[in-house]
Scaffold this motif. Structure first.
Motif, PDB file in Angstrom:
ATOM      1  N   ILE A 153      -4.460 -10.083  -5.314  1.00 56.02           N
ATOM      2  CA  ILE A 153      -4.352  -9.117  -4.021  1.00 56.02           C
ATOM      3  C   ILE A 153      -2.894  -9.050  -3.673  1.00 56.02           C
ATOM      4  CG2 ILE A 153      -4.729  -9.434  -1.331  1.00 56.02           C
ATOM      5  CD1 ILE A 153      -7.488 -10.283  -1.941  1.00 56.02           C
ATOM      6  N   LEU A 154      -1.941 -10.290  -3.856  1.00 56.26           N
ATOM      7  CA  LEU A 154      -0.677 -10.263  -3.475  1.00 56.26           C
ATOM      8  C   LEU A 154       0.130  -9.468  -4.501  1.00 56.26           C
ATOM      9  CD1 LEU A 154      -0.132 -14.025  -2.535  1.00 56.26           C
ATOM     10  CD2 LEU A 154      -0.349 -12.262  -0.970  1.00 56.26           C
ATOM     11  N   ASP A 155      -0.527  -9.461  -5.801  1.00 52.47           N
ATOM     12  CA  ASP A 155       0.381  -8.761  -6.877  1.00 52.47           C
ATOM     13  C   ASP A 155       0.105  -7.119  -6.496  1.00 52.47           C
ATOM     14  OD1 ASP A 155       1.160 -10.650  -8.192  1.00 52.47           O
ATOM     15  OD2 ASP A 155      -0.328 -10.651  -9.883  1.00 52.47           O
ATOM     16  N   VAL A 156      -1.195  -6.873  -6.232  1.00 52.72           N
ATOM     17  CA  VAL A 156      -1.446  -5.304  -5.979  1.00 52.72           C
ATOM     18  C   VAL A 156      -0.769  -4.926  -4.741  1.00 52.72           C
ATOM     19  CG1 VAL A 156      -3.293  -5.205  -7.403  1.00 52.72           C
ATOM     20  CG2 VAL A 156      -3.815  -5.681  -4.997  1.00 52.72           C
ATOM     21  N   VAL A 157      -0.592  -5.691  -3.820  1.00 51.81           N
ATOM     22  CA  VAL A 157       0.032  -5.248  -2.432  1.00 51.81           C
ATOM     23  C   VAL A 157       1.437  -5.008  -2.697  1.00 51.81           C
ATOM     24  CG1 VAL A 157       0.628  -6.269  -0.130  1.00 51.81           C
ATOM     25  CG2 VAL A 157      -1.665  -6.563  -0.955  1.00 51.81           C
ATOM     26  N   ALA A 158       2.220  -6.062  -3.300  1.00 57.24           N
ATOM     27  CA  ALA A 158       3.475  -6.029  -3.722  1.00 57.24           C
ATOM     28  C   ALA A 158       3.750  -4.839  -4.669  1.00 57.24           C
ATOM     29  CB  ALA A 158       3.988  -6.997  -4.398  1.00 57.24           C
TER      30      ALA A 158
ATOM     31  N   TRP B 185      -5.008   0.421  -1.307  1.00 54.41           N
ATOM     32  CA  TRP B 185      -6.147  -0.520  -1.066  1.00 54.41           C
ATOM     33  C   TRP B 185      -7.475  -0.107  -1.360  1.00 54.41           C
ATOM     34  CZ3 TRP B 185     -10.647  -0.533   1.803  1.00 54.41           C
ATOM     35  CH2 TRP B 185     -10.870   0.710   2.370  1.00 54.41           C
ATOM     36  N   ARG B 186      -7.743   0.997  -1.640  1.00 51.82           N
ATOM     37  CA  ARG B 186      -9.133   1.438  -1.920  1.00 51.82           C
ATOM     38  C   ARG B 186      -9.267   1.076  -3.434  1.00 51.82           C
ATOM     39  NH1 ARG B 186      -7.794   5.244   2.101  1.00 51.82           N
ATOM     40  NH2 ARG B 186      -6.334   6.051   0.641  1.00 51.82           N
ATOM     41  N   GLU B 187      -8.272   1.486  -4.127  1.00 55.02           N
ATOM     42  CA  GLU B 187      -8.346   1.148  -5.899  1.00 55.02           C
ATOM     43  C   GLU B 187      -8.272  -0.356  -5.730  1.00 55.02           C
ATOM     44  OE1 GLU B 187      -5.485   1.486  -9.739  1.00 55.02           O
ATOM     45  OE2 GLU B 187      -5.128   2.879  -8.030  1.00 55.02           O
ATOM     46  N   SER B 188      -7.610  -0.939  -5.137  1.00 51.32           N
ATOM     47  CA  SER B 188      -7.653  -2.571  -5.363  1.00 51.32           C
ATOM     48  C   SER B 188      -9.019  -3.128  -4.855  1.00 51.32           C
ATOM     49  CB  SER B 188      -6.467  -2.807  -4.574  1.00 51.32           C
ATOM     50  OG  SER B 188      -5.077  -2.244  -5.238  1.00 51.32           O
TER      51      SER B 188
END
Length: 86
Positions: free
Chosen positions: A29-34, A39-42
């Motif tokens: 989660i931290l990787d994709v937020v960075a 958010w929907r894809e993640s």
């Protein structure tokens, strides 16, 4: 098919077993937020959430907040709770 978290919100407060079981999720989660990934894809890919569910974004955000807490203010508590320091 992988099991979803069924809109389970991340815990708050003290470090719990849920946190230990989901450390790799928190890291992802931290990787994709960075990376500014939507958010929907993640949420769909990492948590198998139904992004059309009205609770999905709140569920996602609760996990983002928990991941940030674990690596920030909650780090000492997490290290102690997970038995990484004796």
């Amino acid at each position: 098919m992988e099991k979803s978290l069924s809109m389970a919100f991340a815990p708050t407060g003290e470090v719990v077993e849920y946190d230990l079981r989901h450390l790799s999720l928190y890291a992802a989660i931290l990787d994709v937020v960075a990376s500014s990934t939507d958010w929907r894809e993640s949420a769909s890919r990492l948590m198998k959430l139904d992004i059309d569910d009205p609770r999905a974004q709140a569920c996602w955000l609760s996990h983002v907040e928990r991941a940030r807490w674990i690596v920030g203010a909650g780090l000492a508590s997490a290290i102690e709770a997970f038995g990484l320091v004796k």
